[in-house]
Design a protein around this motif. Sequence first.
Motif, mmCIF file in Angstrom:
data_model
loop_
_atom_site.group_PDB
_atom_site.id
_atom_site.type_symbol
_atom_site.label_atom_id
_atom_site.label_comp_id
_atom_site.label_asym_id
_atom_site.label_seq_id
_atom_site.Cartn_x
_atom_site.Cartn_y
_atom_site.Cartn_z
ATOM 1 N N LYS A 38 6.341 -80.800 -15.632
ATOM 2 C CA LYS A 38 5.328 -81.827 -15.851
ATOM 3 C C LYS A 38 4.228 -81.233 -16.728
ATOM 4 O O LYS A 38 3.806 -80.088 -16.518
ATOM 5 N N THR A 39 3.763 -81.995 -17.701
ATOM 6 C CA THR A 39 2.784 -81.465 -18.655
ATOM 7 C C THR A 39 1.564 -82.375 -18.732
ATOM 8 O O THR A 39 1.682 -83.604 -18.800
ATOM 9 N N VAL A 40 0.376 -81.746 -18.735
ATOM 10 C CA VAL A 40 -0.898 -82.476 -18.778
ATOM 11 C C VAL A 40 -1.786 -81.826 -19.837
ATOM 12 O O VAL A 40 -2.007 -80.614 -19.798
ATOM 13 N N LEU A 41 -2.290 -82.607 -20.766
ATOM 14 C CA LEU A 41 -3.203 -82.102 -21.791
ATOM 15 C C LEU A 41 -4.581 -82.695 -21.581
ATOM 16 O O LEU A 41 -4.739 -83.910 -21.426
ATOM 17 N N LEU A 42 -5.614 -81.832 -21.574
ATOM 18 C CA LEU A 42 -7.006 -82.262 -21.536
ATOM 19 C C LEU A 42 -7.554 -82.147 -22.946
ATOM 20 O O LEU A 42 -7.642 -81.041 -23.496
ATOM 21 N N ALA A 43 -7.911 -83.268 -23.554
ATOM 22 C CA ALA A 43 -8.344 -83.281 -24.954
ATOM 23 C C ALA A 43 -9.308 -84.433 -25.201
ATOM 24 O O ALA A 43 -9.353 -85.405 -24.442
ATOM 25 N N ALA A 44 -10.079 -84.315 -26.288
ATOM 26 C CA ALA A 44 -11.052 -85.353 -26.629
ATOM 27 C C ALA A 44 -10.508 -86.335 -27.659
ATOM 28 O O ALA A 44 -11.222 -87.254 -28.058
ATOM 29 N N ARG A 45 -9.270 -86.131 -28.091
ATOM 30 C CA ARG A 45 -8.678 -87.010 -29.094
ATOM 31 C C ARG A 45 -7.363 -87.584 -28.592
ATOM 32 O O ARG A 45 -6.573 -86.882 -27.977
ATOM 33 N N LYS A 46 -7.176 -88.843 -28.874
ATOM 34 C CA LYS A 46 -5.944 -89.522 -28.461
ATOM 35 C C LYS A 46 -5.032 -89.658 -29.665
ATOM 36 O O LYS A 46 -5.374 -90.303 -30.647
ATOM 37 N N LYS A 47 -3.867 -89.015 -29.592
ATOM 38 C CA LYS A 47 -2.922 -89.054 -30.703
ATOM 39 C C LYS A 47 -1.558 -89.503 -30.179
ATOM 40 O O LYS A 47 -1.047 -88.945 -29.207
ATOM 41 N N PRO A 48 -0.964 -90.504 -30.812
ATOM 42 C CA PRO A 48 0.323 -91.035 -30.341
ATOM 43 C C PRO A 48 1.415 -89.984 -30.223
ATOM 44 O O PRO A 48 2.245 -90.046 -29.320
ATOM 45 N N GLU A 49 1.403 -88.988 -31.122
ATOM 46 C CA GLU A 49 2.481 -87.993 -31.113
ATOM 47 C C GLU A 49 2.454 -87.111 -29.861
ATOM 48 O O GLU A 49 3.455 -86.482 -29.512
ATOM 49 N N LEU A 50 1.311 -87.059 -29.154
ATOM 50 C CA LEU A 50 1.223 -86.242 -27.946
ATOM 51 C C LEU A 50 2.062 -86.822 -26.812
ATOM 52 O O LEU A 50 2.505 -86.099 -25.916
ATOM 53 N N ASP A 51 2.287 -88.122 -26.846
ATOM 54 C CA ASP A 51 3.048 -88.773 -25.772
ATOM 55 C C ASP A 51 4.494 -88.288 -25.708
ATOM 56 O O ASP A 51 5.149 -88.435 -24.679
ATOM 57 N N PHE A 109 5.574 -85.269 -25.592
ATOM 58 C CA PHE A 109 5.793 -84.102 -24.727
ATOM 59 C C PHE A 109 4.703 -83.913 -23.669
ATOM 60 O O PHE A 109 4.707 -82.914 -22.959
ATOM 61 N N CYS A 110 3.787 -84.862 -23.550
ATOM 62 C CA CYS A 110 2.759 -84.793 -22.513
ATOM 63 C C CYS A 110 2.967 -85.938 -21.528
ATOM 64 O O CYS A 110 2.933 -87.109 -21.919
ATOM 65 N N ASP A 111 3.184 -85.605 -20.265
ATOM 66 C CA ASP A 111 3.306 -86.653 -19.256
ATOM 67 C C ASP A 111 1.976 -87.374 -19.077
ATOM 68 O O ASP A 111 1.950 -88.575 -18.806
ATOM 69 N N GLU A 112 0.883 -86.644 -19.216
ATOM 70 C CA GLU A 112 -0.451 -87.242 -19.117
ATOM 71 C C GLU A 112 -1.373 -86.605 -20.158
ATOM 72 O O GLU A 112 -1.378 -85.380 -20.307
ATOM 73 N N VAL A 113 -2.130 -87.438 -20.872
ATOM 74 C CA VAL A 113 -3.194 -86.952 -21.756
ATOM 75 C C VAL A 113 -4.508 -87.421 -21.153
ATOM 76 O O VAL A 113 -4.795 -88.620 -21.110
ATOM 77 N N VAL A 114 -5.283 -86.477 -20.652
ATOM 78 C CA VAL A 114 -6.558 -86.788 -20.007
ATOM 79 C C VAL A 114 -7.655 -86.718 -21.065
ATOM 80 O O VAL A 114 -7.888 -85.658 -21.657
ATOM 81 N N LEU A 115 -8.317 -87.841 -21.296
ATOM 82 C CA LEU A 115 -9.332 -87.889 -22.341
ATOM 83 C C LEU A 115 -10.655 -87.314 -21.858
ATOM 84 O O LEU A 115 -11.163 -87.671 -20.790
ATOM 85 N N LEU A 116 -11.215 -86.423 -22.666
ATOM 86 C CA LEU A 116 -12.512 -85.820 -22.405
ATOM 87 C C LEU A 116 -13.544 -86.422 -23.357
ATOM 88 O O LEU A 116 -13.201 -86.821 -24.472
ATOM 89 N N PRO A 117 -14.808 -86.484 -22.952
ATOM 90 C CA PRO A 117 -15.835 -86.965 -23.878
ATOM 91 C C PRO A 117 -16.006 -86.007 -25.050
ATOM 92 O O PRO A 117 -15.924 -84.785 -24.889
#
Length: 276
Positions: A197-210, A212-220
Motif C-alpha cells: 500500500k502506498t501513500v504520498l503526502l504532497a501539496a500538488r495533485k497530479k493525475p499521474e500519481l494515481d 502508483f499511489c493508493d492515496e495522495v494526501v494533499l498538504l497546504p
Amino acid sequence: MEYLRSVIPVIESNYENFTPVEKNIGDYFIYNRELADFSAKTVAGKLFVSEASLSRFAKKCGFRGYRDFIYQYEESFAVNREDITGNTRTVLNVYQELLNKTYNLVDEKQVERICRFIAKAGRVFVCGLGSSGLAAREMELRFMRIGVDITSIDHGDMIRMRGVFQDESCVVFGVSISGESETVLFLLEEAHRRKAKTVLLAARKKPELDAFCDEVVLLPSLTHLNYGNVISPQFPVLVMTDIIYSGYLAQNKYEKEVLHDSTLKALATGRYRPMV
C-alpha cells in the motif's frame, strides 16, 4: 480561532494541471483579498477570458460549475480579518492560514482508510529527503511509541534500495511537498508494483500519481503565502501526521495508550545498571 471554508487550497493543489488561461484565472482568485462582483460576465471581462473558460476552470477544481465555485469562494469573506501588524502577528497569521488550508483539504474518509492500512500492515516505511526526511523521522517516533513497526528513511540510496524489499504486508509513506522527488516516487512505484500500500503526502495533485499511489494526501502549499519563506516546510506535514496519528490512536485507544505509557516508563527508568 475560526476555521473558514475556502477554495484557495483546492485551486493551489490543482494549479499545475491548469492551462495558461486557467492559471491566470487561478492567480486572480488566489491573490484577491476583497469581496467584489464575481459574476461570470464581470470576471471574464476583467481577465479577458471567456465565460466558458471560467466554467472549465471551476470544473477542473472539482465544482459543478462556476456558480458553485463562486458561492464557495465568497464564503471566504464571511469573517472580516484584522489588518496584520508586526512580525510576530504576521507569522502567527500565516500559521493560522495554513491550519485553515489543512481544514479545507483534509478528507476524513481518506484518513480512515490510511489508518486501516497501518492497522493491517506488518511493517510501515516512511521516507523523505531534506526537511521532508525530518518530518518522516518525527512520524516514526510518534507511531513507534504506540506499537507500530515503522522505519523512517531519509537517505537517497537507502530509499531506492528499500523498494526491492516491499511486499503486500507493507505500507509505504512518501513525503514530498512538491510531489516531484524522483527518489521518493521511485520507492512508491516499486512498492506499488510489489503490492504494498502506498501513500504520498504532497501539496500538488497530479493525475499521474494515481497510477502508483493508493492515496495522495494533499498538504497546504506555502507557495502563495505572504512570508511563506519564514515558515518551516515541515509544518504542514507534521499537522497531517498528527491528524493520521489521532485517527489511528482512536482505534483500540486504551491498548495504544498503555503502549505509549510503557515507553515513557522505559525512558524514566534511567540507564541500565549491570548486576555485580
